[in-house]
Design a protein around this motif. Structure first.
Motif, mmCIF file in Angstrom:
data_model
loop_
_atom_site.group_PDB
_atom_site.id
_atom_site.type_symbol
_atom_site.label_atom_id
_atom_site.label_comp_id
_atom_site.label_asym_id
_atom_site.label_seq_id
_atom_site.Cartn_x
_atom_site.Cartn_y
_atom_site.Cartn_z
ATOM 1 N N LEU A 84 1.337 4.366 -2.701
ATOM 2 C CA LEU A 84 1.164 5.763 -2.309
ATOM 3 C C LEU A 84 2.433 6.582 -2.500
ATOM 4 O O LEU A 84 2.395 7.809 -2.450
ATOM 5 C CB LEU A 84 0.735 5.843 -0.832
ATOM 6 N N GLN A 100 0.834 -1.196 0.000
ATOM 7 C CA GLN A 100 0.000 0.000 0.000
ATOM 8 C C GLN A 100 0.876 1.256 0.000
ATOM 9 O O GLN A 100 0.613 2.222 -0.724
ATOM 10 C CB GLN A 100 -0.899 -0.016 1.240
ATOM 11 N N LEU A 147 2.663 9.810 -4.416
ATOM 12 C CA LEU A 147 2.005 10.945 -3.760
ATOM 13 C C LEU A 147 2.923 11.556 -2.716
ATOM 14 O O LEU A 147 3.027 12.770 -2.598
ATOM 15 C CB LEU A 147 0.710 10.485 -3.085
#
Ligand SMILES: Nc1ncnc2c1ncn2[C@@H]1O[C@H](COP(=O)(O)OP(=O)(O)O)[C@@H](O)[C@H]1O
Ligand SMILES: [Mg+2]
Lengths: 283, 217
Positions: free
Chosen positions: A264, A260, A267
Motif C-alpha cells: 500500500l 500489506q 498509495l
C-alpha cells in the motif's frame, strides 16, 4: 514473576488454563496490567485471545489459575484450593471491568440512552436524572450527542460500537477490555471507533485491547502481548516487540501486516506528497 | 335429505352453553399451562443439570402422551394411584392444563434460547443478576418472538377442549352430539359446529399472522 500485590497492578491473571473438550486453549497464561497501561493482545485467530479476555472478568471460567482485580480475588483454583464466591460476589468484582465486544451486543429493544443508563439504574441504583445526565455526557464524548433516542438498528456499526463503549464507561470501570472492537465494522467506520479508544487512552484509562489493527497497537500500546497456541509467546513495548524478529512466529505474524503495508505504500506516498502535515508514525 | 341448518339453531341455547364451556376451559387450561410452562422452561434454562433434567422429562412426557390417553388416565387411573376423589371437571382441567404446559414450556425455552448469547454476556459484564437479565433483557426480546407460536398453541388448546366430551363435560362438541342424537340431523349439526370453530379461531390466527409480518420487518 512476582505475585500481584503491588498497588498499581489493576488486573492480574496467573496460570490460567482452559480447555474446551480435548482442545487446550489456554496453557498457563500470566499477565499483569498496571494502572493507566494500554495492553494490546495480538495473535492469529484461534490463539486464545478472546478466551483469555473473557477469563479476565470470569465471563469464561478457567479450569485453573487465578484472577485478581484491584486486589479483590475474582477466581482462584490452584493446587492450594479453590475459592468459592457467590454470583453476587463475582458480579461485584466483575463490574470493575468494562467490556466491549466485537459484535457490540447493544440491547436492541432499548434506545442508545436506555442502553447506557440500564446498569447504573438497575445495578447501582443510581437516580435516573443523574444517570441520564452522565449518559448524555458520555454520548457527547463519543461524538454522538444526538443519538440518545435512537435504537441500535438505526445506528451504523461504528456508532453502535461507540454507544457500547459509552455503556461500559457508564459503570465507571477501572479497566476496559476490548475484544476486536473494530473487526465487525466496514473499513470506513473503523477510524471513528479507534479514535474514541485513542481518546480514552489519552485520558489515562487502563485498557486491554484484542486487535488485528497492528498499526493501532504500534501507535497506542504501552505493551504488546503476542499470543500463540494458548500461551503468551512474547511481550514487550511495541517498537521492540514488533520490530525485533526474535520470535519467528511473531515475525511471521507481523510480516503479513508489513507486507500489506508495503504493497500500500505507493498509495500512502501519493496521498501524502501534496500535503505538508506529517502522518502518524508507522501505519 | 335436505340440508336445513335451522334445526341446529333452534337449539341455540345448548350451543351457546357449550361454547361458553369450551371458552372457559380454554382460558383455565391455557392459564395453568402458561404458568407451569414458564416454570418448566426456567427449570430447563438453569445451569443446574438435575433441574434441567426434571424440566426435560416433564416436557417430553406431556408432549408425547396422546391427549385422549392423558385425560382418561387423569380421570380414571390417577385417583386410584393417589387415593383421591376427583371430579370430571378437575380431571379435565388438570389433564388439558398439564398437556399444554409441555408445549408452552418448549415455546418459552426456545424463545429464550433464540436470543443471542452476546446479550447475556453484555448484561453479565454490566453486573446484572440472573433475574435482572431475564426480566429486563432476555424475556422482553424473547416474548416478541414467542407471540406467534404461543397463539398457535392456544388455538390448538381450544381445539383440544373438544376431547373433554369423552369425560362427558358439556363442551361445544358434547352439545353437538346431544343435539344430533335428539334431532337425528348429524349432517347439519356437525357442519355448523365445524364452521363455528373455524369462525372463532380464524381471527386469532389472522392476528398472529399480522404480528409475525410486523416482526419480520
Ligand atoms: N465456547 C467454546 N466452545 C468450544 N470451543 C471454543 C469456545 N470458545 C473458543 N473455542 C475454541 O478455542 C480456541 C481459541 O478461541 P479464541 O479464544 O476465540 O481465540 P481468538 O480470539 O484468538 O481467535 C479456538 O480454536 C476456538 O474454536
Ligand atoms: Mg477472538
Amino acid at each position: 514473576m512476582m505475585t500481584a500485590t503491588s498497588e498499581d497492578v489493576v488486573l492480574s491473571v496467573r496460570g490460567i488454563e482452559k480447555s474446551f473438550g480435548s482442545q487446550h486453549v489456554l496453557r498457563g497464561v500470566d499477565l499483569d496490567v498496571h494502572r493507566g497501561e494500554v495492553v494490546c493482545l495480538i495473535g492469529a485467530s484461534g490463539s486464545g485471545k478472546t478466551s483469555l479476555l473473557r477469563c479476565m472478568n470470569l465471563l469464561l471460567e478457567p479450569d485453573q489459575g487465578e484472577a485478581v482485580i484491584e486486589g479483590a480475588p475474582l477466581f482462584r483454583h490452584t493446587k492450594a484450593g479453590r475459592l468459592k464466591l457467590s454470583s453476587a460476589q463475582v458480579s461485584a468484582v466483575r463490574i470493575k471491568t468494562g467490556m466491549v465486544f466485537q459484535n457490540f451486543n447493544l440491547f436492541p429493544h432499548r434506545t442508545a440512552l436506555e442502553n447506557i443508563i440500564e446498569a447504573p439504574l438497575v445495578v447501582k441504583k443510581e437516580p435516573r436524572a443523574a444517570a441520564e445526565a452522565r449518559a448524555r455526557e458520555l454520548l457527547a464524548r463519543m461524538g454522538l450527542p444526538d443519538a440518545g433516542h435512537k435504537y441500535p438498528s438505526q445506528l451504523s456499526g461504528g456508532q453502535q460500537q461507540r454507544v457500547a463503549i459509552a455503556r461500559a464507561l457508564a459503570m465507571q470501570p477501572t479497566i476496559m477490555l476490548f475484544d476486536e472492537p473494530t473487526s465487525a465494522l466496514d473499513p470506513e467506520l473503523v477510524g471513528e471507533v479507534l479514535s474514541a479508544i485513542r481518546q480514552l487512552a489519552a485520558e489515562g484509562m487502563t485498557m486491554v485491547i484484542v486487535t488485528h489493527e497492528i498499526g493501532f497497537a504500534y501507535e497506542l500500546a504501552d505493551r504488546v502481548v503476542f499470543m500463540d497456541q494458548g500461551v503468551v509467546a512474547a511481550s514487550g513495548p511495541p517498537r521492540e516487540l514488533l520490530l525485533s524478529g526474535t520470535n519467528p512466529r511473531l515475525a511471521a505474524f507481523v510480516s503479513r501486516f508489513t507486507e500489506q503495508a508495503r504493497l500500500l505504500s505507493p498509495l500512502v506516498a501519493a496521498a501524502a506528497a501534496p500535503s505538508t502535515t506529517p502522518l502518524a508514525k508507522g501505519m | 335429505m335436505k340440508f336445513d341448518p335451522s334445526i341446529v339453531f333452534r337449539n341455540w341455547d345448548l350451543l351457546a352453553y357449550g361454547l361458553l364451556i369450551t371458552l372457559q376451559y380454554t382460558v383455565y387450561t391455557c392459564a395453568i399451562g402458561l404458568v407451569i410452562g414458564l416454570f418448566v422452561a426456567l427449570l430447563q434454562l438453569t445451569p443446574w443439570r438435575p433441574l434441567r433434567w426434571i424440566g426435560r422429562i416433564w416436557v417430553e412426557f406431556f408432549r408425547n402422551i396422546p391427549l385422549l390417553v392423558l385425560l382418561l388416565w387423569t380421570y380414571y387411573a390417577m385417583p386410584i394411584f393417589l387415593q383421591i376423589q376427583i371430579s370430571k371437571e378437575m380431571a379435565g382441567i388438570l389433564g388439558l392444563g398439564f398437556y399444554a404446559s409441555g408445549f408452552y414450556a418448549e415455546i418459552l425455552r426456545a424463545g429464550v434460547q433464540s436470543i443471542d448469547r452476546g446479550q447475556t454476556d453484555a448484561a453479565m459484564v454490566l453486573g446484572m443478576s440472573y433475574i435482572q437479565r431475564m426480566k429486563r433483557i432476555i424475556l422482553p426480546q424473547a416474548l416478541r418472538r414467542m407471540v406467534p407460536p404461543l397463539v398457535g398453541q392456544t388455538i390448538m388448546q381450544l381445539k383440544n377442549t373438544t376431547l373433554l366430551s369423552v369425560l362427558t363435560i358439556p363442551d361445544l362438541l358434547y352439545q353437538a352430539g346431544y343435539i344430533s342424537s335428539t334431532t337425528y340431523r348429524p349432517m347439519e349439526v356437525y357442519t355448523v359446529i365445524g364452521i363455528l370453530f373455524v369462525l372463532i379461531l380464524f381471527p386469532l390466527s389472522a392476528l398472529s399472522r399480522r404480528f409475525e409480518r410486523k416482526e419480520a420487518v
